[in-house]
Write a protein that holds these residues in place. Sequence first.
Motif, PDB file in Angstrom:
ATOM      1  N   SER A 589       0.859  -1.176   0.000  1.00 48.16           N
ATOM      2  CA  SER A 589       0.000   0.000   0.000  1.00 48.16           C
ATOM      3  C   SER A 589       0.900   1.232   0.000  1.00 48.16           C
ATOM      4  O   SER A 589       2.102   1.137   0.277  1.00 48.16           O
ATOM      5  CB  SER A 589      -0.887   0.005   1.241  1.00 48.16           C
ATOM      6  OG  SER A 589      -1.669  -1.163   1.277  1.00 48.16           O
ATOM      7  N   PRO A 590       0.376   2.388  -0.276  1.00 45.37           N
ATOM      8  CA  PRO A 590       1.183   3.614  -0.231  1.00 45.37           C
ATOM      9  C   PRO A 590       1.863   3.745   1.117  1.00 45.37           C
ATOM     10  O   PRO A 590       1.230   3.580   2.161  1.00 45.37           O
ATOM     11  CB  PRO A 590       0.136   4.720  -0.450  1.00 45.37           C
ATOM     12  CG  PRO A 590      -0.957   4.061  -1.219  1.00 45.37           C
ATOM     13  CD  PRO A 590      -1.003   2.649  -0.713  1.00 45.37           C
ATOM     14  N   ASN A 613       9.248   3.366   6.603  1.00 41.83           N
ATOM     15  CA  ASN A 613       8.383   3.114   5.441  1.00 41.83           C
ATOM     16  C   ASN A 613       7.101   2.382   5.820  1.00 41.83           C
ATOM     17  O   ASN A 613       6.810   1.292   5.349  1.00 41.83           O
ATOM     18  CB  ASN A 613       9.134   2.288   4.391  1.00 41.83           C
ATOM     19  CG  ASN A 613      10.337   3.030   3.851  1.00 41.83           C
ATOM     20  OD1 ASN A 613      10.403   4.249   3.902  1.00 41.83           O
ATOM     21  ND2 ASN A 613      11.296   2.286   3.336  1.00 41.83           N
ATOM     22  N   LEU A 614       6.324   3.021   6.675  1.00 36.61           N
ATOM     23  CA  LEU A 614       5.123   2.400   7.219  1.00 36.61           C
ATOM     24  C   LEU A 614       3.938   2.593   6.284  1.00 36.61           C
ATOM     25  O   LEU A 614       3.737   3.656   5.701  1.00 36.61           O
ATOM     26  CB  LEU A 614       4.811   3.022   8.585  1.00 36.61           C
ATOM     27  CG  LEU A 614       3.608   2.479   9.344  1.00 36.61           C
ATOM     28  CD1 LEU A 614       3.825   1.025   9.720  1.00 36.61           C
ATOM     29  CD2 LEU A 614       3.383   3.335  10.607  1.00 36.61           C
ATOM     30  N   SER A 615       3.134   1.532   6.105  1.00 37.51           N
ATOM     31  CA  SER A 615       1.882   1.625   5.363  1.00 37.51           C
ATOM     32  C   SER A 615       0.811   0.902   6.143  1.00 37.51           C
ATOM     33  O   SER A 615       1.084   0.296   7.195  1.00 37.51           O
ATOM     34  CB  SER A 615       2.015   1.004   3.973  1.00 37.51           C
ATOM     35  OG  SER A 615       2.000  -0.401   4.041  1.00 37.51           O
ATOM     36  N   SER A 616      -0.407   0.932   5.626  1.00 38.12           N
ATOM     37  CA  SER A 616      -1.503   0.268   6.346  1.00 38.12           C
ATOM     38  C   SER A 616      -1.383  -1.249   6.298  1.00 38.12           C
ATOM     39  O   SER A 616      -1.999  -1.949   7.107  1.00 38.12           O
ATOM     40  CB  SER A 616      -2.848   0.700   5.754  1.00 38.12           C
ATOM     41  OG  SER A 616      -2.923   0.307   4.391  1.00 38.12           O
ATOM     42  N   THR A 617      -0.563  -1.754   5.368  1.00 38.45           N
ATOM     43  CA  THR A 617      -0.470  -3.215   5.226  1.00 38.45           C
ATOM     44  C   THR A 617       0.891  -3.780   5.587  1.00 38.45           C
ATOM     45  O   THR A 617       1.059  -5.002   5.631  1.00 38.45           O
ATOM     46  CB  THR A 617      -0.800  -3.627   3.784  1.00 38.45           C
ATOM     47  OG1 THR A 617       0.106  -2.957   2.891  1.00 38.45           O
ATOM     48  CG2 THR A 617      -2.222  -3.268   3.426  1.00 38.45           C
ATOM     49  N   GLY A 618       1.884  -2.922   5.820  1.00 42.55           N
ATOM     50  CA  GLY A 618       3.211  -3.456   6.140  1.00 42.55           C
ATOM     51  C   GLY A 618       4.197  -2.371   6.481  1.00 42.55           C
ATOM     52  O   GLY A 618       3.864  -1.183   6.525  1.00 42.55           O
ATOM     53  N   ALA A 619       5.437  -2.796   6.722  1.00 38.07           N
ATOM     54  CA  ALA A 619       6.471  -1.836   7.105  1.00 38.07           C
ATOM     55  C   ALA A 619       7.841  -2.451   6.876  1.00 38.07           C
ATOM     56  O   ALA A 619       7.985  -3.683   6.734  1.00 38.07           O
ATOM     57  CB  ALA A 619       6.312  -1.419   8.565  1.00 38.07           C
ATOM     58  N   GLY A 658      11.129  -7.063   5.831  1.00 37.67           N
ATOM     59  CA  GLY A 658       9.842  -6.540   5.435  1.00 37.67           C
ATOM     60  C   GLY A 658       8.751  -7.348   6.079  1.00 37.67           C
ATOM     61  O   GLY A 658       8.789  -8.581   6.083  1.00 37.67           O
ATOM     62  N   ILE A 659       7.795  -6.671   6.711  1.00 38.06           N
ATOM     63  CA  ILE A 659       6.704  -7.368   7.375  1.00 38.06           C
ATOM     64  C   ILE A 659       5.372  -6.958   6.758  1.00 38.06           C
ATOM     65  O   ILE A 659       5.222  -5.850   6.234  1.00 38.06           O
ATOM     66  CB  ILE A 659       6.684  -7.083   8.895  1.00 38.06           C
ATOM     67  CG1 ILE A 659       6.454  -5.589   9.164  1.00 38.06           C
ATOM     68  CG2 ILE A 659       7.978  -7.558   9.549  1.00 38.06           C
ATOM     69  CD1 ILE A 659       6.229  -5.266  10.635  1.00 38.06           C
ATOM     70  N   GLN A 660       4.416  -7.881   6.826  1.00 37.67           N
ATOM     71  CA  GLN A 660       3.066  -7.607   6.356  1.00 37.67           C
ATOM     72  C   GLN A 660       2.112  -7.818   7.510  1.00 37.67           C
ATOM     73  O   GLN A 660       2.121  -8.863   8.166  1.00 37.67           O
ATOM     74  CB  GLN A 660       2.695  -8.529   5.190  1.00 37.67           C
ATOM     75  CG  GLN A 660       1.288  -8.289   4.661  1.00 37.67           C
ATOM     76  CD  GLN A 660       0.954  -9.195   3.487  1.00 37.67           C
ATOM     77  OE1 GLN A 660       1.773 -10.014   3.072  1.00 37.67           O
ATOM     78  NE2 GLN A 660      -0.259  -9.066   2.957  1.00 37.67           N
ATOM     79  N   PHE A 661       1.270  -6.782   7.756  1.00 40.31           N
ATOM     80  CA  PHE A 661       0.298  -6.893   8.846  1.00 40.31           C
ATOM     81  C   PHE A 661      -0.786  -7.886   8.455  1.00 40.31           C
ATOM     82  O   PHE A 661      -1.264  -7.900   7.313  1.00 40.31           O
ATOM     83  CB  PHE A 661      -0.314  -5.529   9.158  1.00 40.31           C
ATOM     84  CG  PHE A 661       0.694  -4.519   9.647  1.00 40.31           C
ATOM     85  CD1 PHE A 661       1.430  -4.753  10.801  1.00 40.31           C
ATOM     86  CD2 PHE A 661       0.915  -3.334   8.955  1.00 40.31           C
ATOM     87  CE1 PHE A 661       2.359  -3.830  11.249  1.00 40.31           C
ATOM     88  CE2 PHE A 661       1.830  -2.403   9.394  1.00 40.31           C
ATOM     89  CZ  PHE A 661       2.568  -2.655  10.552  1.00 40.31           C
ATOM     90  N   ILE A 662      -1.192  -8.688   9.419  1.00 42.75           N
ATOM     91  CA  ILE A 662      -2.257  -9.659   9.161  1.00 42.75           C
ATOM     92  C   ILE A 662      -3.564  -8.927   8.870  1.00 42.75           C
ATOM     93  O   ILE A 662      -4.307  -9.300   7.963  1.00 42.75           O
ATOM     94  CB  ILE A 662      -2.422 -10.622  10.358  1.00 42.75           C
ATOM     95  CG1 ILE A 662      -1.095 -11.332  10.655  1.00 42.75           C
ATOM     96  CG2 ILE A 662      -3.539 -11.621  10.093  1.00 42.75           C
ATOM     97  CD1 ILE A 662      -0.550 -12.112   9.467  1.00 42.75           C
TER      98      ILE A 662
END
Length: 672
Positions: A589-590, A613-619, A658-662
Amino acid sequence: MKALRTRSGFWSKKLSEATECEVDRAHRLMTYAEEFEDRWYWETDTEGRLTYLSANVSEQIEMFGIKTVGEPIANVFSLDQSEFELTRSLKFHIVSRTAFSNYPVRGIKSLSESWWSMSGRPWFDSEGRFAGFVGSGTDLTKTRKQEATIRRLAVTDSLTGLANRQRMQDHLDTLIKLSRNKEPDCALIMLDLDGFKNVNDTLGHPVGDALLIQVAKRLAEVTGETGVVGRLGGDEFQILIPSDADVETLSTLAAGIIAGVSSPYTIDGSTITVSCSVGIALADKQSDAETLVRNADIALYAAKDGGRATYRFFEDEMLAKAKWRKELEDELRTALATDQLFLVYQPVVTTDTEKLAGFEALLRWSHPTRGFIGPAEFIPVAEDSGLIQQIGDWVLRTAINTLATLPTDLRIAVNVSPIQFSNPALLSILANALAESQIDPSRLELEITESVFLEDESKAQKTFRALKGLGVRLALDDFGTGYSSLSYLQHTPFDKIKIDQSFVRGAVDPRSRNSAIIESIVALSKALGMETTAEGVEHQDEIDLIRTLGCSHIQGYVYGSGLDLADLMPELQAGLRKMEPIGHKCSRSPRTNCLRTGSMTVNEDSKPIRIRNLSSTGALIDQVDFTEQMIGVRIMVEVFPNEMHKAEIRWIGDQEAGIQFIDPISLDDLDR
């Protein structure tokens, strides 16, 4: 002998010297002229009273209660002073006993539609005494009507009866002159029809003319007494609002015009629907007629550029943009002549084997002072200026020549614009280029959008069949974004469907419906025996999804942008075809650039981290020491104070990951 007496002034001889035979002959000739030649005669006494007037004129005048014989001639006929402002009156000539010639006259009460040309001279008796006036005339009615018709046609559109370009220009010039000493409150509206060419091409010009007549009537009805409606030619109309023109009133009028014109028409049993685009310019103290027309035309162009069936008011920015486009057009002509245009080639990769199948030729412009100019910027200018035909032909020939240098297992795809597709010369240009290059035509793939069907579908089908006859492949480009119709696929011999990048983007998001749309398109293509290419693939996780959904080919930045084939030629000639994906490993995501501290918990072990580099879906997190075995492991991450979120490790680098939020997180509280 009354007739002889009343015509006595016409005899060339004195009556005392004329024989009875001569008098009879003169009488006979005059009667013939009066009855069959539209000629008429008149005579007065010394007081200017009519003593004779040919019946073909007297009867017309007396129908309106005007007495003739015995009345002063000035009480019977009136002179058309509008054309003869410097001439003397009929009464003046009678009193002064002077001749006159070819004066236009009509009945004194102006009740008659008849006009005559009248001439006269004084005549004298055998003793040399003034005896009155004698004269003749001809019928001007037909001539006057013809002149009126000519004048009307000079300022009237012959098809619709509206004012024509010249009359509208005259109205506008007059209005601007009258407004010089005050703030003008007039406006000019320009409009043309959207889709009119298709009517002419499919139903014929007679139907097109009938449509224009109906459009003209609707425009006149909508405008009413507010303004003057004119037709400039073709499907272009103009409306001049002479006063009380303000934005609100004009907006209401423009909306009414669009609604009125867009309602269906029934002509010769066919239901026809067109729309119109409207440009509006308001006059100011600096406006002249030429500037107002230019501004309205620019506003019309902006309306068409904004999606059609809408209206736009002129703004200064539009003029700046129009000048920029004109400069770009001129520079584009120079670019064509000086080899500033060139092609780059984006890889097209088979999904299952990840091997190179070919390239798409992409047009680029290296401007000497502006640098690289993208096609999204100059292609619309090329289409509007007509340069797209010349550019398209150059691209085709260049791509085919390049194809001749590549190994025979590779293809090249070339975009063909709708304008280029509709050109009858396309087939001969293509056939000549293929013959000169001696390549297998099936190695060339032409990418064509659905818009080619909008003008004339039957004609488009004939062109497609002719192209297939040459042996080239056909691909339907940007499928699903415009006028997608299964009938196109049913009747057109496409080899491939290109799935637009708007469906690829975000397809990996489980909340998106894009993957279902892609799957449906793929299933349809397979049923029809067609290949599919997913366009705009940018992230490596999209490759797995596209493969799972069954697309046969992938194209996008994930395998490279436009390339110079000269750099790749050694590897291509050596048979190397394996393509390695590049770029981000997963769709994102942006993102917001940030630098904040937090913590993560792995197997109940908490460690400090730094979040970027934080986004709503990952960081992106750093200051971590992970091994490759940690990929796929789920962790808890403290993004905001005392707020933990579940995440999964997607990739690992040098002390970063790189991580993706559940579950997507909200960034509304990012500043806290």
